[in-house]
Design a protein around this motif. Structure first.
Motif, PDB file in Angstrom:
ATOM      1  N   GLU A 263      29.736  54.021  43.432  1.00 50.71           N
ATOM      2  CA  GLU A 263      30.306  52.682  43.529  1.00 50.71           C
ATOM      3  C   GLU A 263      30.443  52.283  44.987  1.00 50.71           C
ATOM      4  N   GLY A 264      30.322  50.995  45.242  1.00 47.67           N
ATOM      5  CA  GLY A 264      30.423  50.483  46.598  1.00 47.67           C
ATOM      6  C   GLY A 264      29.141  49.774  46.987  1.00 47.67           C
ATOM      7  N   TYR A 265      28.992  49.533  48.280  1.00 42.52           N
ATOM      8  CA  TYR A 265      27.807  48.861  48.814  1.00 42.52           C
ATOM      9  C   TYR A 265      27.190  49.722  49.904  1.00 42.52           C
ATOM     10  N   LEU A 266      25.883  49.880  49.819  1.00 38.53           N
ATOM     11  CA  LEU A 266      25.127  50.600  50.839  1.00 38.53           C
ATOM     12  C   LEU A 266      24.482  49.573  51.760  1.00 38.53           C
ATOM     13  N   LEU A 267      24.775  49.708  53.045  1.00 30.45           N
ATOM     14  CA  LEU A 267      24.174  48.836  54.052  1.00 30.45           C
ATOM     15  C   LEU A 267      23.314  49.688  54.979  1.00 30.45           C
ATOM     16  N   THR A 268      22.037  49.393  54.996  1.00 31.99           N
ATOM     17  CA  THR A 268      21.096  50.054  55.897  1.00 31.99           C
ATOM     18  C   THR A 268      20.659  49.019  56.924  1.00 31.99           C
ATOM     19  N   ALA A 269      20.786  49.357  58.192  1.00 29.88           N
ATOM     20  CA  ALA A 269      20.506  48.384  59.243  1.00 29.88           C
ATOM     21  C   ALA A 269      19.673  49.008  60.343  1.00 29.88           C
ATOM     22  N   ALA A 270      19.101  48.143  61.169  1.00 32.10           N
ATOM     23  CA  ALA A 270      18.136  48.564  62.178  1.00 32.10           C
ATOM     24  C   ALA A 270      18.738  49.471  63.239  1.00 32.10           C
ATOM     25  N   ASN A 271      20.024  49.305  63.519  1.00 35.12           N
ATOM     26  CA  ASN A 271      20.701  50.122  64.524  1.00 35.12           C
ATOM     27  C   ASN A 271      22.202  49.946  64.336  1.00 35.12           C
ATOM     28  N   GLU A 272      22.966  50.671  65.126  1.00 33.34           N
ATOM     29  CA  GLU A 272      24.426  50.638  64.972  1.00 33.34           C
ATOM     30  C   GLU A 272      24.999  49.245  65.214  1.00 33.34           C
ATOM     31  N   THR A 273      24.527  48.575  66.252  1.00 33.51           N
ATOM     32  CA  THR A 273      25.039  47.236  66.557  1.00 33.51           C
ATOM     33  C   THR A 273      24.779  46.274  65.403  1.00 33.51           C
ATOM     34  N   THR A 274      23.574  46.320  64.854  1.00 37.74           N
ATOM     35  CA  THR A 274      23.241  45.439  63.735  1.00 37.74           C
ATOM     36  C   THR A 274      24.075  45.785  62.516  1.00 37.74           C
ATOM     37  N   TRP A 275      24.279  47.076  62.257  1.00 41.06           N
ATOM     38  CA  TRP A 275      25.096  47.485  61.108  1.00 41.06           C
ATOM     39  C   TRP A 275      26.499  46.903  61.230  1.00 41.06           C
ATOM     40  N   LEU A 276      27.097  47.035  62.390  1.00 42.79           N
ATOM     41  CA  LEU A 276      28.454  46.527  62.591  1.00 42.79           C
ATOM     42  C   LEU A 276      28.497  45.006  62.491  1.00 42.79           C
ATOM     43  N   THR A 277      27.492  44.334  63.038  1.00 38.77           N
ATOM     44  CA  THR A 277      27.445  42.867  62.987  1.00 38.77           C
ATOM     45  C   THR A 277      27.401  42.374  61.551  1.00 38.77           C
ATOM     46  N   VAL A 278      26.508  42.973  60.744  1.00 37.32           N
ATOM     47  CA  VAL A 278      26.384  42.558  59.346  1.00 37.32           C
ATOM     48  C   VAL A 278      27.628  42.957  58.563  1.00 37.32           C
ATOM     49  N   ARG A 279      28.098  44.189  58.774  1.00 38.40           N
ATOM     50  CA  ARG A 279      29.287  44.658  58.051  1.00 38.40           C
ATOM     51  C   ARG A 279      30.477  43.741  58.272  1.00 38.40           C
ATOM     52  N   ASP A 280      30.703  43.343  59.516  1.00 40.92           N
ATOM     53  CA  ASP A 280      31.870  42.530  59.818  1.00 40.92           C
ATOM     54  C   ASP A 280      31.830  41.173  59.119  1.00 40.92           C
ATOM     55  N   VAL A 281      30.635  40.664  58.866  1.00 41.65           N
ATOM     56  CA  VAL A 281      30.504  39.367  58.206  1.00 41.65           C
ATOM     57  C   VAL A 281      30.637  39.488  56.696  1.00 41.65           C
ATOM     58  N   ILE A 282      30.061  40.523  56.102  1.00 43.27           N
ATOM     59  CA  ILE A 282      29.987  40.590  54.641  1.00 43.27           C
ATOM     60  C   ILE A 282      31.112  41.380  54.020  1.00 43.27           C
ATOM     61  N   ALA A 283      31.697  42.325  54.739  1.00 46.00           N
ATOM     62  CA  ALA A 283      32.663  43.246  54.116  1.00 46.00           C
ATOM     63  C   ALA A 283      33.885  42.561  53.526  1.00 46.00           C
ATOM     64  N   PRO A 284      34.474  41.539  54.172  1.00 45.35           N
ATOM     65  CA  PRO A 284      35.691  40.955  53.579  1.00 45.35           C
ATOM     66  C   PRO A 284      35.510  40.476  52.146  1.00 45.35           C
ATOM     67  N   GLY A 285      34.411  39.798  51.860  1.00 43.53           N
ATOM     68  CA  GLY A 285      34.201  39.314  50.503  1.00 43.53           C
ATOM     69  C   GLY A 285      33.832  40.406  49.529  1.00 43.53           C
ATOM     70  N   LEU A 286      33.064  41.387  49.989  1.00 45.84           N
ATOM     71  CA  LEU A 286      32.583  42.448  49.084  1.00 45.84           C
ATOM     72  C   LEU A 286      33.607  43.547  48.893  1.00 45.84           C
ATOM     73  N   SER A 287      34.692  43.513  49.629  1.00 52.55           N
ATOM     74  CA  SER A 287      35.735  44.520  49.467  1.00 52.55           C
ATOM     75  C   SER A 287      36.818  44.065  48.505  1.00 52.55           C
ATOM     76  N   ARG A 288      36.694  42.855  47.980  1.00 53.71           N
ATOM     77  CA  ARG A 288      37.718  42.355  47.074  1.00 53.71           C
ATOM     78  C   ARG A 288      37.707  43.139  45.774  1.00 53.71           C
ATOM     79  N   ASP A 289      38.866  43.267  45.167  1.00 52.21           N
ATOM     80  CA  ASP A 289      39.008  43.971  43.905  1.00 52.21           C
ATOM     81  C   ASP A 289      38.312  43.173  42.808  1.00 52.21           C
TER      82      ASP A 289
END
Length: 291
Positions: A263-289
């Motif tokens: 369960e959860g979301y797998l995010l694969t990104a081109a590098n660490e900076t890109t992973w953090l950039t995408v995570r910070d934008v999408i995580a709030p909505g996808l972390s909702r119960d």
């Protein structure tokens, strides 16, 4: 209390063993997949969970042939195929705890395959105690394959040309990023929460084929892949290959990829900076119960 006893690491796959896996997949494609492409009768296509989740005779025949070949070379391995799992879900737990498991998606992109779209592939991964140690993304149409091994880079190979080393993209500003996201497979409330962030990206696609989505990732053609359906036959090889090409593959909560996580979301990104950039934008909505 004595220290916890950890399993000893299994020997890494040899080049000859990796070649045997590649050849098993190529044989299955020639024998069981390509002869059925655009040649399936209605009775050779069935639904699993619904009309968007199909299985064909090519899936079952190719998986059986690959499994037999794998067990000839690795008699002690756990073989986890997508179609075998449908019959015996306990295979996933067995693979996650196995010293060596071989995970197979015999026809990834079955919906495309069944509708005559030449965008499908074969995915194979080897895992050690749930962590990938070898990945293969094979395109039967072009007869070329992308692979990665432990401690080595990602390579794209074919019979008639030298292998080419692959690298993920350089990433960039949020508005310049393009990616893959399986939005229709998210829970309804997550789709609604995710929808407002879609315009933040340059482009968002889905190919209905994890094999080619991760191939694009490893080739540097897309900057990230996001999925909330964590079938190991879809992600183990591709996420691993992306990391060996320079990328990062983690769940949104920060854990490294492991096939035991369901369960959860797998995010694969081109590098660490890109992973953090995408995570910070999408995580709030996808972390909702979702309950």
């Amino acid at each position: 209390m004595p220290p916890e006893t950890l399993p000893l690491p299994a020997p890494r796959l040899t080049p000859a063993q990796e070649t045997s896996l590649i050849q098993a997949v190529r044989r299955a494609a020639r024998a069981e997949i390509l002869p059925r492409f655009r040649n399936l009768a209605a009775g050779q296509i069935s639904q699993k969970s619904g009309p968007q989740d199909l299985v064909t005779e090519a899936d079952t025949a190719a998986e059986a042939l690959i499994a037999r070949s794998v067990l000839q070379h690795f008699p002690n391995a756990v073989v986890l195929g997508e179609e075998a799992y449908a019959a015996d879900p306990s295979l996933r737990d067995s693979a996650a705890s196995a010293e060596l498991a071989i995970i197979v998606d015999p026809v990834d992109g079955t919906w495309n395959f069944a509708h005559g779209v030449p965008l499908f592939g074969v995915i194979l991964a080897a895992t050690r105690y749930g962590r990938p140690v070898f990945g293969l993304l094979y395109d039967p149409i072009t007869d070329d394959w992308i692979t990665a091994s432990e401690d080595g880079p990602a390579w794209q190979s074919e019979i008639a040309a030298p292998s080419k080393r692959l690298a993920t993209s350089a990433g960039g500003a949020l508005s310049a990023l393009s990616g893959i996201a399986h939005v229709p497979l998210m829970p309804q409330d997550h789709q609604e929460a995710f929808a407002p962030v879609i315009p933040a990206f340059a482009r968002l696609n889905s190919l209905r084929c994890s094999c080619h989505e991760y191939r694009l990732m490893a080739q540097g053609a897309v900057d990230f892949v996001l999925s909330g359906v964590l079938n190991p036959w879809d992600h183990a090889a591709g996420a691993f290959i992306a990391t060996r090409a320079g990328g990062v593959a983690r769940f949104l909560d920060g854990r490294d990829y492991d096939i035991s996580v369901t369960e959860g979301y797998l995010l694969t990104a081109a590098n660490e900076t890109t992973w953090l950039t995408v995570r910070d934008v999408i995580a709030p909505g996808l972390s909702r119960d979702t309950t």
